[in-house]
Write a protein that holds these residues in place. Sequence first.
Motif, PDB file in Angstrom:
ATOM      1  N   PHE A 326      -9.681  -6.207  -2.415  1.00 49.92           N
ATOM      2  CA  PHE A 326     -10.493  -6.546  -1.208  1.00 49.92           C
ATOM      3  C   PHE A 326      -9.809  -7.206  -0.010  1.00 49.92           C
ATOM      4  O   PHE A 326      -9.951  -6.794   0.867  1.00 49.92           O
ATOM      5  CB  PHE A 326     -11.673  -7.393  -1.865  1.00 49.92           C
ATOM      6  N   SER A 327      -8.760  -8.028  -0.575  1.00 48.50           N
ATOM      7  CA  SER A 327      -8.054  -8.816   0.540  1.00 48.50           C
ATOM      8  C   SER A 327      -7.272  -7.915   1.373  1.00 48.50           C
ATOM      9  O   SER A 327      -7.065  -7.884   2.644  1.00 48.50           O
ATOM     10  CB  SER A 327      -7.061  -9.763  -0.026  1.00 48.50           C
ATOM     11  N   GLU A 328      -6.641  -6.706   0.512  1.00 46.84           N
ATOM     12  CA  GLU A 328      -5.650  -5.756   1.330  1.00 46.84           C
ATOM     13  C   GLU A 328      -6.481  -4.874   2.454  1.00 46.84           C
ATOM     14  O   GLU A 328      -6.218  -4.619   3.185  1.00 46.84           O
ATOM     15  CB  GLU A 328      -5.170  -4.885   0.075  1.00 46.84           C
ATOM     16  N   ILE A 329      -7.619  -4.570   1.728  1.00 51.52           N
ATOM     17  CA  ILE A 329      -8.657  -3.846   2.613  1.00 51.52           C
ATOM     18  C   ILE A 329      -8.910  -4.514   3.824  1.00 51.52           C
ATOM     19  O   ILE A 329      -9.161  -3.892   4.943  1.00 51.52           O
ATOM     20  CB  ILE A 329      -9.907  -3.264   1.646  1.00 51.52           C
ATOM     21  N   GLN A 330      -9.359  -5.940   3.780  1.00 46.87           N
ATOM     22  CA  GLN A 330      -9.663  -6.608   4.752  1.00 46.87           C
ATOM     23  C   GLN A 330      -8.428  -6.611   5.854  1.00 46.87           C
ATOM     24  O   GLN A 330      -8.780  -6.586   7.182  1.00 46.87           O
ATOM     25  CB  GLN A 330      -9.716  -7.989   4.435  1.00 46.87           C
ATOM     26  N   MET A 342      -2.533   6.498   8.769  1.00 43.08           N
ATOM     27  CA  MET A 342      -1.550   5.620   8.647  1.00 43.08           C
ATOM     28  C   MET A 342      -2.202   4.163   7.734  1.00 43.08           C
ATOM     29  O   MET A 342      -1.294   3.647   7.020  1.00 43.08           O
ATOM     30  CB  MET A 342      -1.523   4.830  10.086  1.00 43.08           C
ATOM     31  N   ASP A 343      -3.365   4.070   7.787  1.00 37.45           N
ATOM     32  CA  ASP A 343      -4.015   2.811   6.648  1.00 37.45           C
ATOM     33  C   ASP A 343      -3.644   3.400   5.259  1.00 37.45           C
ATOM     34  O   ASP A 343      -3.399   2.339   4.562  1.00 37.45           O
ATOM     35  CB  ASP A 343      -5.449   2.825   7.081  1.00 37.45           C
ATOM     36  N   LEU A 344      -3.824   4.547   5.042  1.00 33.22           N
ATOM     37  CA  LEU A 344      -3.603   4.999   3.565  1.00 33.22           C
ATOM     38  C   LEU A 344      -2.220   4.641   3.136  1.00 33.22           C
ATOM     39  O   LEU A 344      -2.014   4.010   1.954  1.00 33.22           O
ATOM     40  CB  LEU A 344      -3.574   6.514   3.540  1.00 33.22           C
ATOM     41  N   SER A 345      -1.383   4.614   3.651  1.00 31.09           N
ATOM     42  CA  SER A 345       0.092   4.402   3.528  1.00 31.09           C
ATOM     43  C   SER A 345       0.310   2.738   3.324  1.00 31.09           C
ATOM     44  O   SER A 345       1.149   2.234   2.797  1.00 31.09           O
ATOM     45  CB  SER A 345       1.158   4.900   4.409  1.00 31.09           C
ATOM     46  N   LYS A 346      -0.679   2.049   4.089  1.00 34.23           N
ATOM     47  CA  LYS A 346      -0.464   0.604   4.306  1.00 34.23           C
ATOM     48  C   LYS A 346      -1.156   0.071   2.931  1.00 34.23           C
ATOM     49  O   LYS A 346      -0.914  -1.262   2.548  1.00 34.23           O
ATOM     50  CB  LYS A 346      -0.998   0.096   5.368  1.00 34.23           C
ATOM     51  N   LEU A 347      -2.186   0.694   2.268  1.00 42.72           N
ATOM     52  CA  LEU A 347      -2.901   0.457   1.183  1.00 42.72           C
ATOM     53  C   LEU A 347      -1.924   0.550  -0.076  1.00 42.72           C
ATOM     54  O   LEU A 347      -2.490   1.015  -0.908  1.00 42.72           O
ATOM     55  CB  LEU A 347      -4.250   0.804   1.310  1.00 42.72           C
ATOM     56  N   GLN A 348      -1.095  -0.506  -0.153  1.00 46.71           N
ATOM     57  CA  GLN A 348      -0.001  -0.368  -1.216  1.00 46.71           C
ATOM     58  C   GLN A 348      -0.525  -0.904  -2.512  1.00 46.71           C
ATOM     59  O   GLN A 348      -0.266  -0.226  -3.528  1.00 46.71           O
ATOM     60  CB  GLN A 348       1.041  -1.058  -1.118  1.00 46.71           C
ATOM     61  N   TYR A 349      -1.315  -1.867  -2.419  1.00 42.20           N
ATOM     62  CA  TYR A 349      -1.836  -2.367  -3.899  1.00 42.20           C
ATOM     63  C   TYR A 349      -2.938  -1.564  -4.398  1.00 42.20           C
ATOM     64  O   TYR A 349      -3.039  -1.248  -5.690  1.00 42.20           O
ATOM     65  CB  TYR A 349      -2.504  -3.860  -3.481  1.00 42.20           C
ATOM     66  N   LEU A 350      -3.645  -1.021  -3.526  1.00 38.56           N
ATOM     67  CA  LEU A 350      -4.754  -0.057  -4.026  1.00 38.56           C
ATOM     68  C   LEU A 350      -4.225   1.056  -4.629  1.00 38.56           C
ATOM     69  O   LEU A 350      -4.696   1.649  -5.578  1.00 38.56           O
ATOM     70  CB  LEU A 350      -5.764   0.281  -2.820  1.00 38.56           C
ATOM     71  N   GLU A 351      -3.184   1.510  -4.000  1.00 39.74           N
ATOM     72  CA  GLU A 351      -2.275   2.806  -4.466  1.00 39.74           C
ATOM     73  C   GLU A 351      -1.952   2.545  -5.799  1.00 39.74           C
ATOM     74  O   GLU A 351      -2.002   3.227  -6.975  1.00 39.74           O
ATOM     75  CB  GLU A 351      -1.140   2.993  -3.573  1.00 39.74           C
ATOM     76  N   ALA A 352      -1.395   1.254  -6.102  1.00 38.55           N
ATOM     77  CA  ALA A 352      -0.786   0.835  -7.525  1.00 38.55           C
ATOM     78  C   ALA A 352      -2.009   0.863  -8.485  1.00 38.55           C
ATOM     79  O   ALA A 352      -1.948   1.123  -9.514  1.00 38.55           O
ATOM     80  CB  ALA A 352      -0.177  -0.541  -7.343  1.00 38.55           C
ATOM     81  N   VAL A 353      -3.238   0.313  -7.969  1.00 40.35           N
ATOM     82  CA  VAL A 353      -4.368   0.272  -8.937  1.00 40.35           C
ATOM     83  C   VAL A 353      -4.796   1.736  -9.444  1.00 40.35           C
ATOM     84  O   VAL A 353      -4.957   1.943 -10.288  1.00 40.35           O
ATOM     85  CB  VAL A 353      -5.622  -0.232  -8.022  1.00 40.35           C
ATOM     86  N   SER A 444      -8.366  11.102  -0.847  1.00 45.01           N
ATOM     87  CA  SER A 444      -9.651  11.053  -0.858  1.00 45.01           C
ATOM     88  C   SER A 444      -9.970   9.706  -1.999  1.00 45.01           C
ATOM     89  O   SER A 444     -11.135   9.097  -1.843  1.00 45.01           O
ATOM     90  CB  SER A 444     -10.324  12.275  -1.651  1.00 45.01           C
ATOM     91  N   MET A 445      -9.423   9.690  -3.043  1.00 38.16           N
ATOM     92  CA  MET A 445      -9.812   8.657  -3.993  1.00 38.16           C
ATOM     93  C   MET A 445      -9.457   7.280  -3.233  1.00 38.16           C
ATOM     94  O   MET A 445     -10.477   6.329  -3.317  1.00 38.16           O
ATOM     95  CB  MET A 445      -9.041   8.577  -5.356  1.00 38.16           C
ATOM     96  N   LYS A 446      -8.657   6.975  -2.716  1.00 34.61           N
ATOM     97  CA  LYS A 446      -8.295   5.694  -2.011  1.00 34.61           C
ATOM     98  C   LYS A 446      -9.373   5.459  -0.815  1.00 34.61           C
ATOM     99  O   LYS A 446      -9.578   4.318  -0.850  1.00 34.61           O
ATOM    100  CB  LYS A 446      -6.746   5.642  -1.400  1.00 34.61           C
TER     101      LYS A 446
END
Length: 488
Positions: A326-330, A342-353, A444-446
């Motif tokens: 949630f914090s990363e998304i915020q 561009m956001d997708l590549s920044k959502l690194q923690y979500l990717e790890a999840v 699509s999942m992210k």
Amino acid sequence: MFAVVLFCIACFAYWCWCRQRAKTAEPPSLPGAWPLVGHLPLFLGDGCKIWNQINYASDHSYDVGGAVKINLGPVTIYFITDPDDCNTIATTCMEKDPVYDVTKPWFGESLFTSRYEVWKNDYKLLSPAFSQIILNTFMDVFNSESRKLVKEFDKHAGKGPFDYFTSLRHNALNVICMTALGVGFTDSNLASDYLHAADSILNTVVERFIKFWWHSPYTFTWSRLKKEQDSYLKILHKMSDAVLQKRKSELFGNTCVEKNIAPGIKFKPFVDILLELSVEKGAFNDRQIREQVDFMLAAGHETTPNALLFTMVLLGSHPDVQEKVFSEIQEVLGEDKDVDKMDLSKLQYLEAVVKESLRIFTVAPAIARRLERDVQLKNYTLLSGQHCFLLLCGLHKHPIWGPDRYEFKPERWFEPSKLPGNLMYAPFGLGRRHCIGKTYAMMSMKTTLAHVVRSYRIKADHTKMRLKYLGTLKPDNDAYYISIEKRT
Ligand code: HEM
């Protein structure tokens, strides 16, 4: 003295012979085989039983050199979990195992099922439909459909556990239609019938493979399963026909709007490439086009919803991880912004999840390759003509991952030195015939997760979930239900 030397030479020769014999031996049989029918009684039953046996075989294989053999009556199947051996097979055996033939009434000669010679050509023609530049144009659909899903979830907020799987599946079906297949699909009754038929036919496909006496088309023709399959196929084909008809009338009736993705480059959905190649070069006939569409529809709705289901359950069971997401998304997206590439590549923690979730719950637990000749592995030889399953789920739970291998720990993806190497992680398959939709699925999942986690706090308990194997991994009881609360 001469006798001692002779004795030593004889001992050495015996030792070499034993080593060579061990190497040319088939993998050992999984304990528990019955006379004549082999392991059939262990596998006869529902998808939960099959899943338990796959795990049993996988765990056993770690102790005996990464491969075991099971027998269903006269049918021999190898289960492989050693990473190097899996890689050897995936890179040297390009033909799909005959087990894929049981899906041919549905998928025919699609990319997933086709012979290598056919696949090579089709892949070259069709893979541009999944290039990054095309996938980027799907972001609008991923966002708008995720927002619809969030709205759909709204009526369940604060009201206890609910079944969100059906919504995820409908959503995924819409997304695949609107992206790769280029049509907005509105017939929700047909979509519901389709999802039910798809579930049911997978049951029949797995049952046929286990009950080896139905492998032959001659015995199968007279079986109850064949009648059931035919009735489901009618519905499944009704869906692909409807999609094709709609797209054809748009494309050839000139009502279709092609998107510009860059100066001079038009966005062509997968289905348009198929239709145009068939008109311009006669590359595909009507049946072949329908088969490719049938598999695309199945791949689109049968994989990402399952992966999202498991990820949401894991997030609901690990509030600390969920808060980090949630914090990363915020941080990356703020309150209400759509996700862009561009956001997708920044959502690194979500990717790890998502990666960790696919490791724990491997949606496609096994792939299979045809053994056209004997294949030499590190410790064993696989005999030509037998079935060979590469257990991706077995790679993901291999002891090499460490004592915490059964735990959900997205943090492990940030410590490359502790990760066991590329060959140990393959949720999208191995070798040249790996998943063409991998990047599509991750994007699509992210996007969906970003919208959902931003809007709701999820609660769940993954420990109560029972799982079943029906070609893909699915939940078997309603313990996968989640509860959601609106975030203020
Ligand atoms: C979490 C999501 C997904 C997972 C885990 C997954 C997994 C896999 C795996 C393991 C294979 C290899 C099968 C084999 O070796 O026999 C595969 C193949 C394939 N997948 Fe996926 N998939 C996913 C999503 C998708 C999506 C969304 C699409 C389409 C948009 C797709 C299209 C395909 C196709 C066409 C093939 C056949 C590729 C070929 O043989 O060239 N997949 N997938």
